[in-house]
Design a protein around this motif. Structure first.
Motif, short mmCIF file in Angstrom:
data_model
loop_
_atom_site.label_atom_id
_atom_site.label_comp_id
_atom_site.label_asym_id
_atom_site.label_seq_id
_atom_site.Cartn_x
_atom_site.Cartn_y
_atom_site.Cartn_z
N GLY A 143 -83.10 63.31 73.93
CA GLY A 143 -82.07 62.26 73.98
C GLY A 143 -81.18 62.26 72.76
O GLY A 143 -81.04 61.24 72.09
N LEU B 74 -83.00 65.97 78.22
CA LEU B 74 -82.96 64.62 78.78
C LEU B 74 -84.39 64.08 78.84
O LEU B 74 -85.27 64.69 79.45
N TYR C 206 -81.13 54.12 76.59
CA TYR C 206 -81.27 55.57 76.41
C TYR C 206 -81.40 55.92 74.93
O TYR C 206 -82.24 56.74 74.54
N ASP D 166 -77.36 66.48 76.90
CA ASP D 166 -78.81 66.46 77.11
C ASP D 166 -79.15 66.99 78.50
O ASP D 166 -80.15 67.69 78.68
N SER E 68 -75.02 61.11 77.80
CA SER E 68 -76.19 61.99 77.97
C SER E 68 -75.79 63.34 78.54
O SER E 68 -76.65 64.12 78.98
#
Length: 372
Positions: free
Chosen positions: A347, A362, A335, A356, A353
């Motif tokens: 990101g 994302l 990621y 995001d 995450s």
């Protein structure tokens, strides 16, 4: 690259056959600059005898000249090496140490160069290679990677954003300052972060304990501090570290804050935040926490935020240099490397995450992109 492709685990090896990778908007290019320079110095070829015939990759040599490809016995000038690109040859004169550029080879000025075979007499091998690979052109200004970069990048102007997001994948980072003291302050080993700041975390937690808070209360306050840090981590990364600049001082400050990391993402000594800078920032942040909470709660909340920062910096280093074997850290590494090498405007989370997903930054996976 290892996340995306099947590769052999190289362990502690920093290079694969001496290959360094440079990524630009035009593609990924491989070079053996450092490897070749080390060979020249290690085998004492700096003052070796010059030769008259350059070696051409793919040719077989024989005493009678009966190889698959005939070599010119006397090239136009004594050469120390040849650059092969699209069938064209660029020759470097070992005596004048000047580079003659053909129109079709102008890309070499931007650090895009191919396979070198070295021979002959070289007074300064590093200079020969630096002339080709270490100068990045933007408008009318050249960034010399052999000199301190901090006060150079400001001159790039509007071209800085494109330049700084073309990563050079090399574990050996560039020089920031000509002054040795300031250069020293920019380099930090990863383990210095937990060594310095975890005792500080314990100290602030103990302050709240001495003020009468129970263990469950302390845990909740620390966890809340960590949670607040994750939001701060995302906010700083997205809105400050990725701000677009074009002025001299704007570019300079941005490069110091975060641009250097995107330009040299594998620089292991500049992956974590220098303790001196962190110590300076701790004062206003602690005072802000004290303004927003009661005196007995503030120390534990601040300790939680500082602990979140330590987790962030250590995790960040691991994502770049660690080799995770389980699914969660593997996915997190993929990621984050996605942010560096594929979609740099999405990101922004490092330790997770979460934000995001909340704020719609994302990045789309390759599988989802193909299915559309």
């Amino acid at each position: 690259m290892k996340v995306e492709f099947d590769m052999t685990d190289l362990g502690k090896m920093k290079y694969f056959l001496g290959v360094e990778v440079v990524q630009s908007s035009e593609g990924i290019y491989l070079s053996q600059r450092r490897y070749a320079c080390e060979l020249i110095e290690r085998f004492g070829l700096c003052n070796g005898n010059s030769v008259k015939s350059p070696i051409v990759p793919g040719s077989k040599l024989s005493v009678g000249g009966g190889g698959d490809k005939s070599l010119c016995p006397s090239p136009p000038c004594p050469s120390v090496g040849e650059k092969m690109e699209g069938g064209a040859i660029q020759t470097i004169d070992s005596r004048s140490e000047e580079i003659s550029l053909e129109p079709s080879l102008q890309k070499s000025k931007q650090g895009i160069w191919g396979h070198f075979l070295l021979m002959g007499q070289v007074s300064d091998p590093a200079r020969i290679f630096s002339a080709i690979s270490d100068k990045m052109v933007a408008q009318d200004f050249q960034v010399d990677l052999n000199k301190g970069l901090v006060f150079q990048v400001g001159h790039l102007g509007e071209a800085y954003q494109e330049w700084v997001h073309q990563p050079i994948v090399c574990v050996e980072g560039p020089r920031f300052f000509e002054n040795e003291f300031w250069e020293f302050l920019t380099r930090t080993v990863w383990w210095a972060i937990p060594t310095i700041w975890l005792p500080v975390v314990c100290y602030f937690i103990s302050k709240s304990v001495r003020m009468g808070h129970t263990f469950p209360e302390i845990v909740l306050m620390v966890l809340f501090g960590i949670f607040v840090w994750t939001l701060l981590e995302y906010t700083l990364h997205r809105f400050l570290f990725h701000i677009e600049t074009k002025s001299y001082w704007g570019n300079t400050v941005h490069y110091l804050l975060h641009g250097c990391h995107h330009k040299h993402p594998m620089d292991g000594l500049r992956l974590v935040f220098p303790p001196t800078a962190t110590a300076i920032l701790c004062f206003p942040f602690y005072n802000l926490v004290k303004l927003m909470s009661c005196p007995s709660v503030a120390p534990a909340l601040f300790a939680g935020g500082l602990l979140g920062y330590v987790m962030y910096d250590v995790t960040h280093y691991y994502l770049h240099h660690g080799q995770p074997s389980s699914k969660v850290p593997k996915d997190l590494k993929k990621y984050h490397l996605n942010h560096h090498f594929r979609i740099q405007d999405k990101g922004f989370g490092i330790t997770s995450s979460l934000w995001d997903r909340v704020f719609g930054t994302l990045p789309q996976t390759k599988a989802a992109k193909k299915s559309r």
